[in-house]
Write an enzyme that holds these catalytic residues in place. Structure first.
Site, mmCIF file in Angstrom:
data_model
loop_
_atom_site.group_PDB
_atom_site.id
_atom_site.type_symbol
_atom_site.label_atom_id
_atom_site.label_comp_id
_atom_site.label_asym_id
_atom_site.label_seq_id
_atom_site.Cartn_x
_atom_site.Cartn_y
_atom_site.Cartn_z
ATOM 1 N N PRO A 1 0.804 -1.225 0.000
ATOM 2 C CA PRO A 1 0.000 0.000 0.000
ATOM 3 C C PRO A 1 0.835 1.270 0.000
ATOM 4 O O PRO A 1 1.871 1.350 0.648
ATOM 5 C CB PRO A 1 -0.829 -0.117 1.282
ATOM 6 C CG PRO A 1 -0.108 -1.067 2.145
ATOM 7 C CD PRO A 1 0.601 -2.013 1.218
ATOM 8 N N ASN A 2 0.332 2.216 -0.760
ATOM 9 C CA ASN A 2 0.863 3.572 -0.867
ATOM 10 C C ASN A 2 2.173 3.682 -1.639
ATOM 11 O O ASN A 2 2.646 4.780 -1.890
ATOM 12 C CB ASN A 2 1.007 4.228 0.519
ATOM 13 C CG ASN A 2 -0.317 4.324 1.217
ATOM 14 O OD1 ASN A 2 -1.291 4.801 0.635
ATOM 15 N ND2 ASN A 2 -0.381 3.848 2.442
ATOM 16 N N ARG B 1 5.073 11.118 -2.581
ATOM 17 C CA ARG B 1 4.835 10.877 -1.152
ATOM 18 C C ARG B 1 6.128 11.057 -0.354
ATOM 19 O O ARG B 1 7.098 10.330 -0.564
ATOM 20 C CB ARG B 1 4.324 9.444 -0.959
ATOM 21 C CG ARG B 1 4.140 9.069 0.489
ATOM 22 C CD ARG B 1 3.771 7.597 0.628
ATOM 23 N NE ARG B 1 3.759 7.220 2.025
ATOM 24 C CZ ARG B 1 4.091 6.031 2.480
ATOM 25 N NH1 ARG B 1 4.429 5.078 1.647
ATOM 26 N NH2 ARG B 1 4.064 5.780 3.763
ATOM 27 N N HIS C 1 12.821 -2.454 2.296
ATOM 28 C CA HIS C 1 12.242 -1.162 2.666
ATOM 29 C C HIS C 1 13.152 -0.051 2.178
ATOM 30 O O HIS C 1 14.378 -0.174 2.258
ATOM 31 C CB HIS C 1 12.079 -1.042 4.186
ATOM 32 C CG HIS C 1 11.238 -2.132 4.763
ATOM 33 N ND1 HIS C 1 9.860 -2.115 4.679
ATOM 34 C CD2 HIS C 1 11.576 -3.278 5.389
ATOM 35 C CE1 HIS C 1 9.389 -3.221 5.249
ATOM 36 N NE2 HIS C 1 10.407 -3.938 5.680
#
Length: 147
Positions: free
Chosen positions: A10-11, A18, A100
């Site tokens: 998500p996102n 962002r 990440h």
């Protein structure tokens, strides 16, 4: 031919706009194109998938069981919340690298808990967009020694 699946949660479709101070200015499309080229140079097929929906990610993992040898996953917020993605990864028996962009261990307390880390063959965290290419190198190395 080795087939690797890149999953973005998500996102991550908002990359490039962002919080660029954390996530940089490259879009998800830019990252996928660069990583696909890097994979092709190593004669590897990279399939890219992004979803903001937990069940779609679980379904994608299930659908990959017989044709994917390794998974790269940036599960986004699902890293810290999704037992169903964890269970899908475990159940698939497909080796995976958790990745990440930011160093999740230097951020908010809730980001320091991952439901994936203990089952991943490795984790890459905190190298910005380079985390993707580092994760690709890691999974290729792992799969090459497995065969």
């Amino acid at each position: 031919m080795m087939n690797i699946l890149l999953i973005n949660g998500p996102n991550l479709n908002l990359l490039g706009t962002r919080e660029p101070e954390i996530y940089g200015n490259k879009t998800l499309s830019d990252i996928e194109q660069d990583l696909t080229k890097a994979a092709e140079n190593k004669k590897i097929i990279l399939e890219c998938f992004q979803s903001n929906h937990e069940g779609e990610i679980v379904d994608k993992i299930h659908d990959s069981v017989n044709n994917i040898q390794g998974i790269l996953i940036n599960a986004g917020a699902f890293t810290h919340t999704s037992i169903s993605i964890r269970d899908a990864l475990i159940g698939s028996k497909i080796p995976f690298v958790e990745l990440h962009i930011s160093n999740i261990f230097s951020r908010e307390e809730f980001r320091k808990e991952s439901f994936l880390t203990d089952k991943a063959i490795g984790i890459i965290s905190g190298f910005g967009i380079s985390s993707y290419s580092l994760a690709l190198e890691g999974i290729i190395g792992y799969l090459s020694t497995e065969n």
